[in-house]
Design an enzyme around this catalytic site. Structure first.
Site, PDB file in Angstrom:
ATOM      1  N   CYS A   2       0.834  -1.192   0.000  1.00 50.51           N
ATOM      2  CA  CYS A   2       0.000   0.000   0.000  1.00 50.51           C
ATOM      3  C   CYS A   2       0.874   1.250   0.000  1.00 50.51           C
ATOM      4  O   CYS A   2       1.904   1.295   0.660  1.00 50.51           O
ATOM      5  CB  CYS A   2      -0.951   0.093   1.194  1.00 50.51           C
ATOM      6  SG  CYS A   2      -2.053  -1.300   1.342  1.00 50.51           S
ATOM      7  N   ARG A  27       3.896  -0.244  -4.850  1.00 46.48           N
ATOM      8  CA  ARG A  27       3.606  -0.758  -3.507  1.00 46.48           C
ATOM      9  C   ARG A  27       2.277  -1.516  -3.448  1.00 46.48           C
ATOM     10  O   ARG A  27       1.929  -2.087  -2.422  1.00 46.48           O
ATOM     11  CB  ARG A  27       3.564   0.400  -2.497  1.00 46.48           C
ATOM     12  CG  ARG A  27       4.865   1.151  -2.393  1.00 46.48           C
ATOM     13  CD  ARG A  27       4.750   2.259  -1.366  1.00 46.48           C
ATOM     14  NE  ARG A  27       4.553   1.718  -0.044  1.00 46.48           N
ATOM     15  CZ  ARG A  27       5.523   1.332   0.768  1.00 46.48           C
ATOM     16  NH1 ARG A  27       6.767   1.433   0.385  1.00 46.48           N
ATOM     17  NH2 ARG A  27       5.255   0.852   1.965  1.00 46.48           N
ATOM     18  N   TRP A  74      -2.622  -2.751  -1.694  1.00 52.07           N
ATOM     19  CA  TRP A  74      -2.325  -4.177  -1.864  1.00 52.07           C
ATOM     20  C   TRP A  74      -3.117  -4.860  -0.768  1.00 52.07           C
ATOM     21  O   TRP A  74      -2.834  -4.673   0.421  1.00 52.07           O
ATOM     22  CB  TRP A  74      -0.829  -4.418  -1.705  1.00 52.07           C
ATOM     23  CG  TRP A  74      -0.400  -5.818  -2.014  1.00 52.07           C
ATOM     24  CD1 TRP A  74      -0.134  -6.325  -3.258  1.00 52.07           C
ATOM     25  CD2 TRP A  74      -0.161  -6.878  -1.091  1.00 52.07           C
ATOM     26  NE1 TRP A  74       0.253  -7.634  -3.154  1.00 52.07           N
ATOM     27  CE2 TRP A  74       0.246  -8.009  -1.829  1.00 52.07           C
ATOM     28  CE3 TRP A  74      -0.252  -7.001   0.293  1.00 52.07           C
ATOM     29  CZ2 TRP A  74       0.562  -9.226  -1.252  1.00 52.07           C
ATOM     30  CZ3 TRP A  74       0.062  -8.217   0.881  1.00 52.07           C
ATOM     31  CH2 TRP A  74       0.464  -9.314   0.112  1.00 52.07           C
ATOM     32  N   ASN A 100      -1.549   2.135   5.751  1.00 46.48           N
ATOM     33  CA  ASN A 100      -0.718   1.028   5.270  1.00 46.48           C
ATOM     34  C   ASN A 100      -0.317   0.205   6.485  1.00 46.48           C
ATOM     35  O   ASN A 100       0.172   0.773   7.460  1.00 46.48           O
ATOM     36  CB  ASN A 100       0.523   1.613   4.573  1.00 46.48           C
ATOM     37  CG  ASN A 100       1.565   0.562   4.272  1.00 46.48           C
ATOM     38  OD1 ASN A 100       1.243  -0.599   4.042  1.00 46.48           O
ATOM     39  ND2 ASN A 100       2.826   0.967   4.278  1.00 46.48           N
ATOM     40  N   GLY A 101      -0.542  -1.110   6.434  1.00 43.41           N
ATOM     41  CA  GLY A 101      -0.175  -1.945   7.579  1.00 43.41           C
ATOM     42  C   GLY A 101      -1.368  -2.777   8.022  1.00 43.41           C
ATOM     43  O   GLY A 101      -2.305  -2.995   7.249  1.00 43.41           O
ATOM     44  N   GLU A 479      17.688 -17.229  -8.530  1.00 42.91           N
ATOM     45  CA  GLU A 479      17.231 -15.890  -8.891  1.00 42.91           C
ATOM     46  C   GLU A 479      16.688 -15.859 -10.327  1.00 42.91           C
ATOM     47  O   GLU A 479      15.678 -15.212 -10.613  1.00 42.91           O
ATOM     48  CB  GLU A 479      18.388 -14.892  -8.699  1.00 42.91           C
ATOM     49  CG  GLU A 479      18.108 -13.461  -9.131  1.00 42.91           C
ATOM     50  CD  GLU A 479      16.925 -12.811  -8.438  1.00 42.91           C
ATOM     51  OE1 GLU A 479      16.401 -13.353  -7.459  1.00 42.91           O
ATOM     52  OE2 GLU A 479      16.497 -11.747  -8.925  1.00 42.91           O
ATOM     53  N   LYS A 483      12.872 -14.678 -11.093  1.00 43.93           N
ATOM     54  CA  LYS A 483      12.565 -13.574 -12.013  1.00 43.93           C
ATOM     55  C   LYS A 483      11.627 -14.053 -13.099  1.00 43.93           C
ATOM     56  O   LYS A 483      10.656 -13.391 -13.436  1.00 43.93           O
ATOM     57  CB  LYS A 483      13.879 -13.074 -12.615  1.00 43.93           C
ATOM     58  CG  LYS A 483      13.975 -11.621 -12.832  1.00 43.93           C
ATOM     59  CD  LYS A 483      14.378 -10.807 -11.633  1.00 43.93           C
ATOM     60  CE  LYS A 483      13.585 -11.099 -10.392  1.00 43.93           C
ATOM     61  NZ  LYS A 483      14.071 -10.455  -9.197  1.00 43.93           N
ATOM     62  N   GLU A 486       8.053 -14.851 -11.741  1.00 39.98           N
ATOM     63  CA  GLU A 486       7.413 -13.656 -11.188  1.00 39.98           C
ATOM     64  C   GLU A 486       6.775 -12.795 -12.281  1.00 39.98           C
ATOM     65  O   GLU A 486       5.687 -12.262 -12.098  1.00 39.98           O
ATOM     66  CB  GLU A 486       8.505 -12.860 -10.457  1.00 39.98           C
ATOM     67  CG  GLU A 486       8.058 -11.640  -9.717  1.00 39.98           C
ATOM     68  CD  GLU A 486       9.232 -10.963  -9.003  1.00 39.98           C
ATOM     69  OE1 GLU A 486      10.394 -11.132  -9.435  1.00 39.98           O
ATOM     70  OE2 GLU A 486       8.976 -10.259  -8.017  1.00 39.98           O
ATOM     71  N   HIS A 502      18.375 -36.151  -8.413  1.00 40.03           N
ATOM     72  CA  HIS A 502      17.718 -36.650  -7.187  1.00 40.03           C
ATOM     73  C   HIS A 502      16.204 -36.426  -7.210  1.00 40.03           C
ATOM     74  O   HIS A 502      15.567 -36.451  -6.156  1.00 40.03           O
ATOM     75  CB  HIS A 502      18.347 -36.000  -5.955  1.00 40.03           C
ATOM     76  CG  HIS A 502      19.790 -36.369  -5.772  1.00 40.03           C
ATOM     77  ND1 HIS A 502      20.198 -37.644  -5.456  1.00 40.03           N
ATOM     78  CD2 HIS A 502      20.912 -35.635  -5.917  1.00 40.03           C
ATOM     79  CE1 HIS A 502      21.522 -37.687  -5.391  1.00 40.03           C
ATOM     80  NE2 HIS A 502      21.987 -36.481  -5.675  1.00 40.03           N
ATOM     81  N   LYS A 599       5.925  -4.292  -4.417  1.00 35.60           N
ATOM     82  CA  LYS A 599       7.361  -4.060  -4.305  1.00 35.60           C
ATOM     83  C   LYS A 599       7.848  -4.226  -2.873  1.00 35.60           C
ATOM     84  O   LYS A 599       8.916  -4.754  -2.620  1.00 35.60           O
ATOM     85  CB  LYS A 599       7.673  -2.655  -4.813  1.00 35.60           C
ATOM     86  CG  LYS A 599       9.151  -2.286  -4.816  1.00 35.60           C
ATOM     87  CD  LYS A 599       9.878  -3.047  -5.884  1.00 35.60           C
ATOM     88  CE  LYS A 599      11.355  -2.722  -5.937  1.00 35.60           C
ATOM     89  NZ  LYS A 599      12.076  -3.738  -6.728  1.00 35.60           N
TER      90      LYS A 599
HETATM   91  O1  M6R Z   1      12.785  -5.019  -0.189  1.00 34.28           O
HETATM   92  P1  M6R Z   1      13.345  -6.416   0.005  1.00 34.28           P
HETATM   93  O2  M6R Z   1      14.631  -6.617  -0.721  1.00 34.28           O
HETATM   94  O3  M6R Z   1      13.454  -6.801   1.442  1.00 34.28           O
HETATM   95  O4  M6R Z   1      12.267  -7.361  -0.669  1.00 34.28           O
HETATM   96  C1  M6R Z   1      12.373  -8.748  -0.555  1.00 34.28           C
HETATM   97  C2  M6R Z   1      11.477  -9.473  -1.538  1.00 34.28           C
HETATM   98  O5  M6R Z   1      10.139  -9.174  -1.294  1.00 34.28           O
HETATM   99  C3  M6R Z   1      11.810  -9.082  -2.998  1.00 34.28           C
HETATM  100  O6  M6R Z   1      13.158  -9.321  -3.295  1.00 34.28           O
HETATM  101  C4  M6R Z   1      10.939  -9.882  -3.983  1.00 34.28           C
HETATM  102  O7  M6R Z   1      11.276 -11.232  -3.934  1.00 34.28           O
HETATM  103  C5  M6R Z   1      11.108  -9.320  -5.398  1.00 34.28           C
HETATM  104  N1  M6R Z   1       9.826  -9.016  -5.953  1.00 34.28           N
HETATM  105  C6  M6R Z   1      11.784 -10.242  -6.343  1.00 34.28           C
HETATM  106  O8  M6R Z   1      11.919  -9.700  -7.618  1.00 34.28           O
END
Ligand code: M6R
Length: 604
Positions: A2, A27, A74, A100-101, A479, A483, A486, A502, A599
């Protein structure tokens, strides 16, 4: 999770509010809304969907006024409907609130308020706040008094901004969720994050937990909830609004991928001296890490992959190090004591899981350090020390440049810890730093020559995508897969190369391309694992230097330079970012705002 924006000043509030919401959409983008004060009461406009939908709704009937608040959501409590969109108001619409929260005691408060005849129209926890304030107004408290009484009753984590009818001030409070005030001449902003108002000002004050800010047309007052003044530093942030825009790229993610050379140059600037073989980490005196017995790195998502990368570098150099998913660390942490250095790795510095792990480490008496991109973030303030990766704002939900900068920062930190413990920097440090300094230019070359778009196209209709690597190639494989899944919504998994046999090999078919990362560490074994998949029909994409043996058998090749094996995986990662980006683009996915994600994840 948010985004909040608020604005007080002369002239129209709507435009800066909508600009702020667009800048904060990373956000959350389930719903959006604004409330503006027009002298004849508060006018609220809100709806489900993105800010662009809200703008279309508003176009026909724009609310006018000088003071306003806005929100992009969000969802946590209740689905993303018009009714659940913020701002929320009390029954008389005299109090408007964005939040937010999570308000943990909202059910109790709502029950109490219902008994006092307050009617609720949403499923949100937030809606109790305007009703609570209204209750105190009815009891005779003034605006500020009613706000403070209400805030005092909230349990949980929140950043809240409140507007009251006929009152030209905004009232804000922070407990566990970020909030920053922006100031320029006689215009003031409240926001969850600085990019919200960067077009207007870079002069900011970050609120701390327990702070209340009263934003009036002639200035801002910072106090605790009882009204006792608190001293908060006014600072200038060095992010420019251009950086926060798309600068001609189709998506923030692509722009941020291309910003990696600059981000890395900024990360190492002034911190490396290849000739002297020395690493100078902002204010950390030589020997500062000499007593560190073990290192635990805590992080989530992409930052966890960077943390894993850092832990492998430390272990290889003889320092006992472990990387932990922050959300697991709170239930299954290894023994931690005064000899432990706990490093929280977080782009935003606001990830609730990571903050929880950091706080646990502090309780156990560990020394703590945050590696983050955001100056003034909660993690930077909670930890004993902070190291900033200086990557500039990252807006795309998929983390790209910040992963590279985190990994490089951790590589520097690892070498520095080793040097401090040993009392000397070691003989190979100068050569490593020289290689590091070449990295920005070499990534530039890689970005110009990459064939990732063609490879994304060639394997677009596959059933599943596998990413494998060994040693430092393993976090890069994880990673690469994160990516890919996602932003494409296609199934992708990262594996340690040796693990395929395995179990996962059972899934391999000609419709399962395998991206194999070669970093120069035991590549023959990784090649053997890749061949095992290829023998079952999987197309093999080798991510390795031009003259690598893997290119002889691979079906496709993504090039990386011949470099120090501590850095090779980071070049491979850039190629994999590009593959994910182009695949998502071909599939027409909303790349910067993938479904269900945000984010900054400020809930546990
Ligand atoms: O702000 P942060 O680095 O703590 O965020 C951690 C994860 O939420 C963040 O890296 C998330 O996995 C990304 N969307 C990946 O691209």
């Amino acid at each position: 999770m948010c985004g909040i924006i608020g604005r007080v000043g002369d002239g129209d509030a709507l435009e800066p509010l909508l600009t702020g919401l667009e800048n904060l959409e990373y956000r959350g983008y389930d719903s959006a809304g604004v409330a503006v004060q027009n002298g004849a009461g508060i006018k609220v406009q809100k709806r489900s969907g993105e800010v662009s939908e809200l703008k279309r709704t508003i176009d026909g009937d724009p609310p006018e006024g000088e003071v306003g608040i806005g929100h992009t959501r969000w969802s946590t409590h209740g689905p993303p409907t018009d009714a659940n969109a913020h701002p929320h108001t009390d029954s008389t619409a005299d109090v408007a609130v964005v939040h937010n929260g999570i308000i943990e005691n909202y059910a109790t408060l709502r029950e109490r308020l219902r008994e006092a005849d307050h009617e609720f129209t949403s499923d949100t926890d937030t809606e109790v706040i305007p009703h609570l304030i209204q209750q105190y107004l009815d009891e005779g408290y003034g605006s500020e008094g009613a706000f403070r009484r209400a805030i005092d009753e909230l349990e949980g984590s929140y950043a809240v901004a409140v507007m009251l009818s006929g009152d030209h001030s905004l009232y804000a409070a922070r407990q566990g969720s970020p909030l920053v005030v922006g100031m320029q001449d006689e215009e003031f902003f409240l926001a969850s994050d600085v990019p919200a108002f960067l077009e207007y000002t870079d002069d900011v004050v970050f609120l701390e937990d327990g702070d209340v800010a009263v934003v009036r047309p002639d200035g801002v007052e910072f106090t605790d909830v009882e009204g006792n003044p608190v001293d908060r530093e006014r600072q200038t942030v060095d992010w420019d609004p251009e950086q926060a825009g798309k600068a001609g790229y189709d998506h923030f993610m692509l722009k941020e991928i291309h910003e990696q050379p600059t981000a890395l140059a900024q990360a190492i600037e002034g911190r490396t001296d290849p000739d002297a073989g020395a690493i100078d980490l902002d204010g950390f005196e030589s020997g500062t890490f000499e007593d560190v017995e073990r290192v635990q790195l805590v992080a989530c998502g992409t930052s966890y992959h960077a943390a894993l990368y850092g832990s492998l570098l430390l272990n290889a150099a003889g320092v006992h190090a472990t990387a932990h998913l922050a959300n697991e660390y709170s239930v299954a942490a290894p023994p931690t004591d005064g000899g432990s250095l706990v490093i929280a790795v977080s782009q935003s510095g606001e990830t609730a899981d990571t903050l929880g792990a950091l706080r646990r480490a502090e309780r156990e008496g560990a020394r703590t350090l945050t590696v983050t991109n955001v100056v003034g973030s909660t993690a930077a303030r909670v930890a004993d020390d902070a190291l900033f990766i200086r990557a500039g704002p990252e807006i795309g939900v998929a983390a790209t440049k910040t992963f590279s900068s985190q990994a490089v920062m951790l590589a520097l930190l690892a070498r520095r810890i080793v040097a401090d413990r040993r009392g000397d920097p070691g003989t190979d440090l100068g050569a490593f730093l020289a290689e590091l300094e070449r990295m920005p230019d070499r990534i530039d070359d890689l970005l110009e020559t990459s064939h990732a778009a063609g490879i994304a196209d060639r394997y677009l209709d596959s059933d599943s995508y596998f990413f494998i690597g060994r040693g430092l190639g393993f976090p890069v494989a994880l990673e690469g897969a994160l990516k890919f899944k996602e932003i494409t919504y296609e199934h992708a998994e990262g594996f340690a190369a040796g693990e395929l046999k395995h179990g996962p090999l059972a899934l391999v078919t000609p419709e399962t391309p395998v991206f194999a990362v070669f970093t120069g560490e035991e590549d023959e074994r990784t090649l053997k694992n890749a061949e095992e998949a290829q023998a079952r029909g999987a197309p093999l994409v080798a991510v390795c230097p031009e003259d690598h043996p893997a290119t002889e058998i691979a079906d496709a090749h993504l090039g990386i330079p011949d470099t120090d094996s501590d850095l090779a995986g980071l070049f491979a990662n850039v190629q994999l970012q590009l593959v994910a980006y182009h695949a998502a683009d071909l599939l027409d996915r909303p790349i910067d705002k993938p479904r269900n994600l945000a984010k900054s994840v400020t809930v546990e």
